[in-house]
Write a protein that holds these residues in place. Structure first.
Motif, PDB file in Angstrom:
ATOM      1  N   ALA A   1      -9.710   2.316  -3.219  1.00 21.71           N
ATOM      2  CA  ALA A   1      -8.692   1.270  -3.079  1.00 21.71           C
ATOM      3  C   ALA A   1      -9.250   0.085  -2.288  1.00 21.71           C
ATOM      4  CB  ALA A   1      -7.452   1.833  -2.386  1.00 21.71           C
TER       5      ALA A   1
ATOM      6  N   ASP B   1      -5.426   2.971  -8.502  1.00 21.51           N
ATOM      7  CA  ASP B   1      -6.033   2.072  -7.523  1.00 21.51           C
ATOM      8  C   ASP B   1      -6.318   0.705  -8.138  1.00 21.51           C
ATOM      9  OD1 ASP B   1      -5.993   3.635  -5.289  1.00 21.51           O
ATOM     10  OD2 ASP B   1      -8.047   4.360  -5.479  1.00 21.51           O
TER      11      ASP B   1
ATOM     12  N   CYS C   1      -5.815  -1.080   4.524  1.00 22.70           N
ATOM     13  CA  CYS C   1      -6.404   0.144   3.981  1.00 22.70           C
ATOM     14  C   CYS C   1      -6.664   1.176   5.082  1.00 22.70           C
ATOM     15  CB  CYS C   1      -7.699  -0.176   3.233  1.00 22.70           C
ATOM     16  SG  CYS C   1      -7.437  -0.948   1.609  1.00 22.70           S
TER      17      CYS C   1
ATOM     18  N   ASP D   1       2.939   2.197  -2.177  1.00 22.33           N
ATOM     19  CA  ASP D   1       2.869   2.766  -3.528  1.00 22.33           C
ATOM     20  C   ASP D   1       1.631   3.640  -3.687  1.00 22.33           C
ATOM     21  OD1 ASP D   1       4.941   1.010  -3.733  1.00 22.33           O
ATOM     22  OD2 ASP D   1       3.919  -0.409  -5.034  1.00 22.33           O
ATOM     23  N   ASN D   2       0.494   3.107  -3.213  1.00 24.16           N
ATOM     24  CA  ASN D   2      -0.773   3.832  -3.294  1.00 24.16           C
ATOM     25  C   ASN D   2      -0.698   5.162  -2.552  1.00 24.16           C
ATOM     26  OD1 ASN D   2      -3.602   1.626  -3.633  1.00 24.16           O
ATOM     27  ND2 ASN D   2      -3.344   3.621  -4.517  1.00 24.16           N
TER      28      ASN D   2
ATOM     29  N   SER E   1      -1.971   8.493   5.055  1.00 24.88           N
ATOM     30  CA  SER E   1      -2.015   9.331   3.858  1.00 24.88           C
ATOM     31  C   SER E   1      -2.031  10.825   4.179  1.00 24.88           C
ATOM     32  CB  SER E   1      -3.236   8.982   3.002  1.00 24.88           C
ATOM     33  OG  SER E   1      -4.438   9.310   3.686  1.00 24.88           O
TER      34      SER E   1
ATOM     35  N   PHE F   1      -2.817  -1.115  -8.668  1.00 23.53           N
ATOM     36  CA  PHE F   1      -2.227  -1.554  -7.413  1.00 23.53           C
ATOM     37  C   PHE F   1      -3.087  -2.608  -6.731  1.00 23.53           C
ATOM     38  CE2 PHE F   1       0.206   2.689  -6.947  1.00 23.53           C
ATOM     39  CZ  PHE F   1       1.293   2.149  -7.613  1.00 23.53           C
ATOM     40  N   SER F   2      -4.412  -2.484  -6.839  1.00 26.25           N
ATOM     41  CA  SER F   2      -5.307  -3.460  -6.226  1.00 26.25           C
ATOM     42  C   SER F   2      -5.128  -4.832  -6.877  1.00 26.25           C
ATOM     43  CB  SER F   2      -6.771  -3.013  -6.347  1.00 26.25           C
ATOM     44  OG  SER F   2      -7.002  -1.831  -5.617  1.00 26.25           O
TER      45      SER F   2
ATOM     46  N   GLY G   1       0.799  -1.226   0.000  1.00 25.20           N
ATOM     47  CA  GLY G   1       0.000   0.000   0.000  1.00 25.20           C
ATOM     48  C   GLY G   1       0.826   1.267   0.000  1.00 25.20           C
TER      49      GLY G   1
END
Length: 239
Positions: A55, A137, A166, A27-28, A173, A140-141, A25
């Motif tokens: 995501a 998203d 998440c 990267d996200n 974030s 990456f998901s 995560g």
């Protein structure tokens, strides 16, 4: 459910998978933090919320479609002895998008270009950010969930690990986005990370796997060096 709660193997799989999903995560979080840095703070907060909610939704949706998802790893086209599956094609396309987006942002930072702060462009910029976050998203998901399937076959364990990862992504974030916005040099570093991650995704699509440990070590080391630079600049200004 009771059997899972009392099974050491289930707990080991859950903890391992949760840690892996948190790492994947990163990267996200980096991408979202970078793309929202160019819009007003209130819009940036909403964009982060929408992006991370998507995501989570995409990950749970993909987990509920395991049979279809496994089918994405079967070859659908062959080019010069390279057999590509839908997963490979999506990873290559997502990696190229990531490289192009990061390169464009690096160019804009170097040239010191600024968008006109009109109401229309503000709304358009917000929608553009949401669109870009949605694309990444999905990529990456897909990468995250196919990795999860390889580590555990229990849907309850996979969904629990994804939800916890998440939630941690959501908590991280905000501080990461504020830090990137407050320190322009860290944004350039984050963009360089995105180029590196994009290259890794494209390589995966061509069946050349770059161990993620190398990438995350480089990210962690560079981030630590940049943190020392930020502290040094702060101390110089204070003196």
């Amino acid at each position: 459910m009771i059997a899972l709660l009392t099974s050491p193997e289930a707990w080991a799989a859950f903890l391992t998978l949760t840690a892996l999903e948190i790492v994947l995560g990163i990267d996200n979080v980096i991408f979202i933090s970078v793309v929202v840095s160019g819009i007003p703070a209130e819009q940036a907060r909403r964009a982060r919320q929408i992006g991370l909610t998507l995501a989570l939704v995409f990950r749970i949706l993909l987990l509920s479609l395991l049979v279809w998802l496994i089918g994405l790893t079967r070859a659908v086209v062959t080019v010069h002895d390279f057999a590509f599956s839908w997963r490979d094609i999506i990873l290559i396309a997502g990696g190229l998008f990531l490289i192009a987006k990061a390169t464009h942002e690096i160019h804009r930072e170097v040239e010191a270009q600024q968008d006109a702060p009109t109401a229309a462009s503000g709304k358009a910029a917000f929608l553009k950010v949401i669109f870009e976050i949605t694309i990444i998203d999905i990529v990456f998901s897909l990468d995250s969930i196919i990795t999860a399937i390889g580590m555990s076959q229990d849907l309850t364990i996979m969904i629990s690990a994804v939800v916890i990862a998440c939630v941690i992504m959501y908590a991280a974030s905000g501080p990461v986005a504020r830090f990137v916005a407050a320190h322009p040099t860290t944004k350039m570093l984050a963009l360089a990370f995105l180029v590196l991650i994009g290259v890794a995704l494209v390589a995966d699509g061509f069946k050349f796997h770059i161990p993620r440990g190398y990438i995350y070590f480089a990210i962690a080391f560079s981030a630590l060096v940049e943190l020392f630079n930020v502290l040094a600049r702060h101390n110089r200004r204070a003196r």
